[in-house]
Structures are given as C-alpha cells and as structure tokens.
Design a protein around this motif. Structure first.
Motif, PDB file in Angstrom:
ATOM      1  N   LEU A  25      41.023 -43.386 -46.228  1.00 17.64           N
ATOM      2  CA  LEU A  25      40.564 -42.251 -46.113  1.00 17.64           C
ATOM      3  C   LEU A  25      41.175 -41.019 -47.127  1.00 17.64           C
ATOM      4  N   VAL A  26      41.352 -42.186 -48.211  1.00 18.53           N
ATOM      5  CA  VAL A  26      42.243 -41.224 -49.236  1.00 18.53           C
ATOM      6  C   VAL A  26      41.604 -41.118 -50.668  1.00 18.53           C
ATOM      7  N   ASN A  27      40.930 -40.452 -51.859  1.00 15.63           N
ATOM      8  CA  ASN A  27      40.288 -40.710 -53.086  1.00 15.63           C
ATOM      9  C   ASN A  27      41.128 -39.914 -53.609  1.00 15.63           C
ATOM     10  N   ASP A  28      41.776 -40.636 -54.886  1.00 16.62           N
ATOM     11  CA  ASP A  28      42.708 -40.355 -55.616  1.00 16.62           C
ATOM     12  C   ASP A  28      42.517 -39.224 -56.216  1.00 16.62           C
TER      13      ASP A  28
ATOM     14  N   ALA B  88      43.241 -35.073 -42.674  1.00 12.13           N
ATOM     15  CA  ALA B  88      43.388 -36.540 -41.418  1.00 12.13           C
ATOM     16  C   ALA B  88      44.120 -37.886 -42.169  1.00 12.13           C
ATOM     17  N   ALA B  89      43.938 -37.915 -43.415  1.00 14.99           N
ATOM     18  CA  ALA B  89      45.793 -38.913 -44.224  1.00 14.99           C
ATOM     19  C   ALA B  89      46.076 -38.710 -43.007  1.00 14.99           C
ATOM     20  N   TRP B  90      47.259 -37.589 -43.397  1.00 17.94           N
ATOM     21  CA  TRP B  90      49.103 -37.203 -42.687  1.00 17.94           C
ATOM     22  C   TRP B  90      48.248 -37.062 -41.230  1.00 17.94           C
ATOM     23  N   GLN B  91      47.305 -37.166 -40.302  1.00 22.00           N
ATOM     24  CA  GLN B  91      47.353 -37.522 -38.820  1.00 22.00           C
ATOM     25  C   GLN B  91      47.049 -38.598 -38.625  1.00 22.00           C
TER      26      GLN B  91
ATOM     27  N   ASP C 227      49.317 -40.362 -36.488  1.00 20.84           N
ATOM     28  CA  ASP C 227      49.360 -41.177 -35.431  1.00 20.84           C
ATOM     29  C   ASP C 227      49.036 -42.314 -35.276  1.00 20.84           C
ATOM     30  N   ASN C 228      49.695 -42.720 -36.258  1.00 20.36           N
ATOM     31  CA  ASN C 228      49.627 -44.619 -36.624  1.00 20.36           C
ATOM     32  C   ASN C 228      50.883 -45.319 -36.856  1.00 20.36           C
ATOM     33  N   LYS C 229      52.172 -44.045 -36.308  1.00 16.61           N
ATOM     34  CA  LYS C 229      52.851 -44.465 -36.715  1.00 16.61           C
ATOM     35  C   LYS C 229      53.456 -45.059 -37.911  1.00 16.61           C
TER      36      LYS C 229
ATOM     37  N   ALA D  16      59.519 -41.117 -34.678  1.00 16.16           N
ATOM     38  CA  ALA D  16      58.486 -41.936 -35.001  1.00 16.16           C
ATOM     39  C   ALA D  16      57.204 -41.980 -35.352  1.00 16.16           C
ATOM     40  N   THR D  17      57.008 -41.221 -34.421  1.00 20.03           N
ATOM     41  CA  THR D  17      55.008 -40.216 -34.546  1.00 20.03           C
ATOM     42  C   THR D  17      54.890 -39.456 -35.163  1.00 20.03           C
ATOM     43  N   GLY D  18      55.538 -38.793 -36.288  1.00 21.32           N
ATOM     44  CA  GLY D  18      54.945 -37.831 -37.058  1.00 21.32           C
ATOM     45  C   GLY D  18      55.320 -36.650 -35.797  1.00 21.32           C
ATOM     46  N   GLN D  19      55.767 -36.137 -35.339  1.00 23.73           N
ATOM     47  CA  GLN D  19      56.521 -35.090 -34.785  1.00 23.73           C
ATOM     48  C   GLN D  19      57.239 -33.785 -35.467  1.00 23.73           C
ATOM     49  N   GLU D  20      58.531 -34.797 -36.157  1.00 20.70           N
ATOM     50  CA  GLU D  20      58.988 -34.396 -36.760  1.00 20.70           C
ATOM     51  C   GLU D  20      58.886 -34.878 -38.276  1.00 20.70           C
ATOM     52  N   ILE D  21      58.902 -33.935 -39.532  1.00 17.17           N
ATOM     53  CA  ILE D  21      58.665 -34.399 -40.896  1.00 17.17           C
ATOM     54  C   ILE D  21      60.292 -34.515 -41.940  1.00 17.17           C
ATOM     55  N   PRO D  22      60.429 -35.719 -42.100  1.00 12.10           N
ATOM     56  CA  PRO D  22      61.688 -35.702 -42.912  1.00 12.10           C
ATOM     57  C   PRO D  22      62.183 -35.582 -43.844  1.00 12.10           C
ATOM     58  N   ALA D  23      63.203 -35.092 -44.378  1.00 12.14           N
ATOM     59  CA  ALA D  23      62.822 -35.308 -46.049  1.00 12.14           C
ATOM     60  C   ALA D  23      64.670 -34.683 -46.120  1.00 12.14           C
TER      61      ALA D  23
END
Length: 771
Positions: free
Chosen positions: A85-88, A101-104, A108-110, A177-184
């Motif tokens: 899904l990623v092009n450098d 699409a890659a972020w999602q 979605d796939n944890k 775990a499901t990406g509802q929260e993105i941590p830093a």
C-alpha cells in the motif's frame, strides 16, 4: 577460636576495614535517577561475557526464537499488504505522510496493538514477531516502519500494560489496539536532550475544576520536541517532574519524575506542528503546554505511581530499544545487500559485472558480513525479551552497534551504485535510506552517549559478579554486618581478578587452546569460542584494574570506558553470530559470513584492549595490562581477502543463502517497482552470461574488427546479423538489456524542478524512461 577464624577477623578489622573506608571516599556520588538507571532491567548473557570464562553451553541452550502460526500468517499476509500500500517516492515527495489507505489498514489490522495482550483486543505478539514485522516494513518505507514501531515500543501501551490501573487498562488498551487512539510519548526536552533525567518540565499538585467539580490534580507546564507521532496522536504520554509544595499528597515536597496520559483535546495541550526528519516523513513534532490542569488519575498507575516515572521508563526502555532500532536498521541493511548484490551482477563495466572487480568485491563482502552480524544480534536480543529479560546492557549494545553497522552497509552500498544512488527519483532504491541513516544513530539515546557512557558505565556495574554488591554494601551505615559482607565480597573479588589475570596471561603465552570447551562446538568454529574466552578474561581483568586505578574518575574518562564497552560489545556480537550459525543448522554456505564477522569482532576487541593499554593514564599500569593480555603482541588480524569472493558469489545470485540473509526483505512483484526490476534483471543477467561470453570471445578474436556498431549497446545485434548467435539467444540478450537499462536508469525531471508544484508531480512528469 580456630586460627583460620582469627586470621580472618584480623584481615577484616585491619585490611578490609581500611579498604572499605577508602572505597567509600572514592565511590562516586550517585543520584537516585542514576541508581535507578543502573539497576534497571536484567542481566543476561552479557554477564557471562564479563565473567572471564563464559559458559558457552548456556548460550547454546537458549531457545531459538520462532513465530507462532498466527504470527507467521500475519507476516506473510497483512505485512505484505501493508508494504504494497506504500510507495516510498510518493510518501517522501508528494504525500509527506503515509497514504490514508495505509493508515486505515494499519489500524484495522491492529498493527498499532501488536504488543497489547489479546484479552484487551490486541494481537499479543512476541518480541521476536514484533521485530520481524518492523524489519520487513523497514525494507519498504521508513515512515511505515516508524508508525508501527512507536506504538509498540516505549510509550503509553507498554507503560499501561506494566503499570496502569485496571480502569486505565480497560479503557485505553482496547482503543490503542484498534487504532481508535494513536499514542505518542513526550520525554525529550530542548534543555535536557539526552540527559532525560534533567527535564525541566514540571507540575505542581493543586486543586482545580474538572467537569464542574473541584478535584485534586496537577498544573503542568512542558515544552517537548522530537516526539514521534505527536502531530497525529490522540493520546499523549507525558513525563515531567512533580512537586507538592503544599503537602497535599504527603510530606514529600519533591515527588519526582511522573508519567501521565493526556488526551490530545484536553484544554491547554498544544500539538500538531511537525519536524522534518531527513525526508523520512514519519510524523514527528513538538508539543507544549502552559499551566495545564489535569486530575491525578491522568497519572499512569494512578496517584500511587506519582514520582515513579523514571523507574518505569528505565524498566521499559530496554525492551523497546532491544527491538525498534535494531530491527529497522537491519531491514535497511537487508534491502541494501539484496539490491546491491544483484546490481553488482547486472551492472557491467569493462565487459565484466562490477561485482567481479576486487575493489567492489571487498566492499560487498563487508556489507554481507555486517548484515549477517546485525541480523544475528537483532534475533538473539529480541529472543532475550521473550525469555522475560529486560536486557538493559545488551539492548544498548544492539542499538549502537547495529545502527553503526547499518550506516556502514548503506555507505558501502552507495559507493557501489555510484551516480545511480545520488540522484533521487522513483527508480532510486537506496537514496532515502542513505538520507535517513542518521535518524537511527540519533534517536533512543544518541550513539555517542550510548557508547561512551552507557554500555560500559552500566555494563561494568551490572555484569560484574561483585562490584554492584560492594557498592550497595558501601552505601549502608557502618556496622559489623556491613563490614563482614564487604570483607567477604572484596576478597572474592580479589580472587576473581587474580584468576582472570592468570588465565589471561597463560592464554596469551600458550594460546587460547588451553581452554577446554564445555559444549560440543563445530570443528570449524571451535577456535572462536576459545579466542572469545581469552578476550573475556582480558576484559574482566582489565576492567577490574581500570576501576581500581581510576575509581570515580573513570566516569569522566569516557574514551577508556567506551573502549572497554567496545570489547564487551564485540564479544556479544560474535556470540550472536555463532548462535545464529548453530540455530541455522551449521549451514556450510554461511561459513564465509561467520568467519568474516567473527574474525572482525576479534580484531576490533583486540584493538580496543590495546588502545586502552596504550592510552592508560598511568603508563606503567598500561604496560602491565598489555604484557598480561598480549605478551607476544597482537594476536588477531583483519579477516583474510580470501573470504570475500565466496560471500560475493552468494550475494550476486539467487539462492538459499541470499534468501536467508535477506529473509525479511519485501520483494514486490509490480514491474515498475525498482526492487522488482532488479530481481528480474538479475535472473536474465545470469541467463545471458554464456551468450555474452560467446560474443566477447568473437570480439577478442577480431571477428567484429572495423565494425562501428561493435559497441556495448549494439554488439548483440551485430552478432545476430553475422549469425554468431541464434534468434533465441539474441532475444535473451535483448530482454536482458531492456531490464538492465531499467535498473541502471537514472531519473531526470523538467527544468522547473525549483517550482514546488512541479516537484510535487515528479512521478508524473519524469522524462527519459527506458522503453
């Protein structure tokens, strides 16, 4: 009273008491943060290496890390798809971020919850699986790897797993775990940098209004930078010093470093701006807050964990450092070795593949050995984490030495591909890796700091069988018990040093073969275990003499401590290489890599020991150390040139050795992808070599003399027209040439490159694509 006991009492009350008194005077002062840092984590195989006589059977008994069926399936499917899904080029020139699409897909796939237990909705993967995933993602795109790496490394999830309250775990872990929260996680301050314990960010315990009610909380101010994922995070982990001047929590006024979780949308949180880390394009930026009120339940672990933040960070840092940077840098090394090894076979100069020239062969072989060693360190260190270890010393070794070896690999790779590497464009498969190598050198403890202060500074104290115990006894109040304990430890320490000194001298005089191994080593590697045992004894003896001679001043003698740390590191790297050779079933085709890697480790360890002797502040002690350790002079030399050719042969052709060495490398199948083009071109380059040889022989015989078309580009057509090769052979050469031209193609762009709009559309406007 028996005579022996009377003598022991005399020794204790006269000699040991005086030594203890002197020891207390020279013992360097140690702050609570230094003490927690030194005592953090666990000691593992590195303690054996510091013992002077490692138990090699113990090394062989460590289980080899393996993937579960679920983990292997994830690597074969979800990770492959994420890479696809990623092009450098598009990430680093057009999107400046991963595509949506890659972020999602990651959410979605944890991917962001690999370390979170399944009971909280995560994948519950092992440290080894985590390492395998990051390594593979790194062969595709840095932003992709980092975006997955950080949530699974030191940060909110790991801290919550170990220290969070049940309420915090139940609320946040499923969302993370499901990406509802993105941590830093925000630790680094502009004024503290690598000295994280000195962060000026602070909070004061006070009362404030929260949801219309007065509650006990903290008013916190911070200014952080270099915080990965900060621009897109929804949950900010924050480290600061907490104070309680009014005694609202108790009598202690200075509570200490505290870690809290702060929602991004909490009033007063400033976040969203970005840094620009060398075209890696992962999300990284600053965060600030001024007098931000937050309730005490924002503290990870609740109010009871206030002031425990530094201990929490030190205990968790080892696991993250053991996986993240070693994995991502091994990934870049694998990509470089796989592509450049093929390029060296595809690219022809002076009628020969460039990999057949000894100058290139030397560099390519070094790349192969460094990648083999780096991968061995990555696997063994991740395996330690899965055994329940928190290997603070070996994680520092892995971080420093794997990133430095990766820097060497990428620099060597760029030397081989030359102009192809220095011109950025969609077909350049290494340019971004070259730009981004300094990031790994800098983050998670800058390499200069790691080498000069941490590896030996922490390793000598933690790995030594007596030193830490002696320090702990020396810090106790004077008593008969403490003197008795010190007496026992000190004289055991003396015996330990004397034995190591005598063994080191004996092995220097008569050779390392005097050491009898307690495990069944392969005949081809047996001598390496003996040599490493000899160097282990030399390290232990030299470290004891150095610490005795320098005392607390060793803390300021960073060059000396760095060199002794280098010895410990080289012993560890060599151990990992030998362990990997055994775990792979003693594959004979790997032996050249093993020989070159281990021999380089022996040479580097010897060099560090000799430099320590040569630069010892007291020249007489330095001379004594050299005579004991190397009575006949230097014993080890750099690896022989003869090892280079078999290594390069393995790297320049498809095969099981090349596949094992680069097992984590993502190999796309899209024909326009530069890595895919290299893989296909390598196959045709090898197929075409017999036909090429036939044409070159005809040329040597003068058959094409006076034919202007007998040039490197058109000679195949001339040979076909003169019936020197068949139509099938000509077609094979034509296909080889077309694929070769694709591989060696260098992108060019419109003259308006300085125009930002034109730059954003480089992929669509590039000129000169080979037909």
């Amino acid at each position: 009273m028996p005579l022996f006991q009377r003598l022991r009492n005399w020794r204790k009350n006269t000699i040991s008491a005086s030594i203890l008194k002197a020891f207390k005077k020279v013992l360097p002062p140690m702050s609570s943060t230094e003490k927690e840092a030194i005592e953090a984590g666990t000691v593992w195989w590195e303690a054996e290496l510091f013992s002077g006589r490692p138990d090699w059977q113990k090394l062989m008994n460590y289980p080899v890390p393996t993937l579960t069926v679920q983990e292997q399936a994830f690597l074969d499917n979800e990770v492959e798809q994420a890479c696809a899904l990623v092009n450098d080029w598009e990430v680093t020139t057009q999107d400046m971020d991963l595509p949506e699409a890659a972020w999602q897909y990651l959410k979605d796939n944890k991917f962001l919850g690999m370390i979170i237990p399944q009971e909280y909705g995560g994948l519950g993967f092992s440290a080894f699986a985590h390492s395998e995933v990051i390594t593979k993602l790194s062969t595709r795109n840095s932003a992709l790897a980092v975006s997955v790496m950080v949530p699974n490394s030191l940060g909110p999830a790991e801290l919550l797993i170990h220290y969070g309250t049940p309420e915090q775990k139940n609320h946040y872990l499923p969302r993370l775990a499901t990406g509802q929260e993105i941590p830093a996680f925000a630790l680094t301050s502009p004024w503290a940098g690598s000295d994280a314990a000195a962060i000026p960010d602070s909070g004061v315990v006070c009362k404030g209004i929260r949801e219309g009610k007065e509650v006990l909380g903290m008013r916190v101010s911070w200014d952080k930078r270099y915080i990965t994922l900060a621009p897109v995070c929804t949950l900010l982990g924050l480290a600061f010093k907490l104070y309680d001047p009014d005694g609202l929590l108790g009598e202690q006024k200075e509570i200490g470093i505290t870690c809290a979780l702060v929602p991004r949308d909490h009033p007063g949180v400033e976040i969203g701006r970005r840094h620009f880390p060398l075209n890696a394009m992962f999300m990284n930026g600053p965060t600030r807050g001024k007098d931000v009120f937050m309730p005490l339940d924002f503290i990870i672990g609740g109010p009871a964990m206030a002031g425990q933040g530094w201990r929490m960070l030190m205990e968790c840092l080892a696991a993250g450092r053991a996986i993240s940077l070693p994995s991502s840098n091994v990934g870049m090394s694998q990509l470089a070795v796989r592509t450049v090894g093929a390029y060296a076979r595809i690219r022809i100069q002076f009628n020969l593949p460039i990999g057949h020239f000894e100058g290139v062969e030397e560099v390519l072989a070094r790349m192969g050995a460094n990648t083999y060693a780096g991968n061995a360190v990555r696997i063994m260190t991740a395996g330690a984490v899965d055994l329940g270890e928190k290997p603070s010393v070996v994680s520092s070794i892995a971080k420093y030495h794997v990133t430095e070896r990766a820097r060497s690999v990428i620099n060597d790779a760029m030397d081989i591909i030359g102009g192809k590497g220095i011109c950025l464009g969609p077909s350049n498969f290494l340019g971004r890796a070259y730009q981004q190598i300094p990031i790994g050198i800098t983050v998670e403890g800058a390499n200069i700091l790691t080498r000069n202060l941490i590896i030996f500074g922490q390793g000598a104290i933690r790995c030594h069988p007596y030193l830490l115990k002696e320090m702990q006894v020396a810090q106790e109040p004077d008593s008969a018990t403490s003197l008795d304990n010190f007496d026992r430890l000190f004289w055991q320490h003396v015996g330990f040093s004397v034995r190591n000194g005598l063994r080191t001298l004996a092995s220097g005089l008569f050779g390392a073969r005097i050491f009898t191994l307690r495990h069944q080593a392969a005949a081809e590697t047996k001598s390496y275990y003996q040599h490493l045992t000899r160097l282990s004894g030399a390290l232990a003896f030299m470290a004891d003499v150095t610490m005795l001679a320098m005392g607390g001043s060793l803390k300021r003698r960073e060059k000396i401590s760095a060199r002794l740390g280098d010895v410990l590191a080289q012993l560890y790297i060599a151990s990992c290489v030998l362990k990997q050779y055994e775990s792979h079933g003693r594959q004979q085709d790997e032996l050249p890599f093993v020989h070159k890697a281990v021999q380089q480790c022996l040479f580097e360890a010897q060099t560090a020991l000799l430099q320590t002797c040569r630069n010892f502040p007291n020249r007489n002690i330095g001379l004594l150390l050299r005579l004991v350790s190397f009575p006949w002079g230097a014993s080890f030399s750099v690896p022989a040139d003869a090892l280079d050719h078999p290594i390069c042969e393995q790297l320049m052709q498809p095969g099981s050795t090349r596949d094992r060495l680069t097992a984590n490398c993502y190999c796309p199948t899209h024909p326009e992808d530069p890595v895919s083009a290299i893989e296909l071109a390598l196959v045709y380059a090898i197929k075409a070599e017999p036909v090429e040889a036939k044409i070159r022989q005809d040329e040597k015989n003068g058959l094409f003399k006076n034919h202007p078309e007998a040039n490197v580009r058109d000679i195949a057509r001339l040979a076909f027209d003169m019936n020197r090769i068949s139509a099938e052979e000509y077609e094979l050469l034509a296909t080889r040439n077309r694929l070769r031209d694709t591989v060696i193609h260098v992108d060019d762009f419109p003259g308006e490159l300085r125009n930002p709009a034109a730059f954003m559309n480089l992929r669509n406007t590039r000129q000169g694509d080979p037909k």
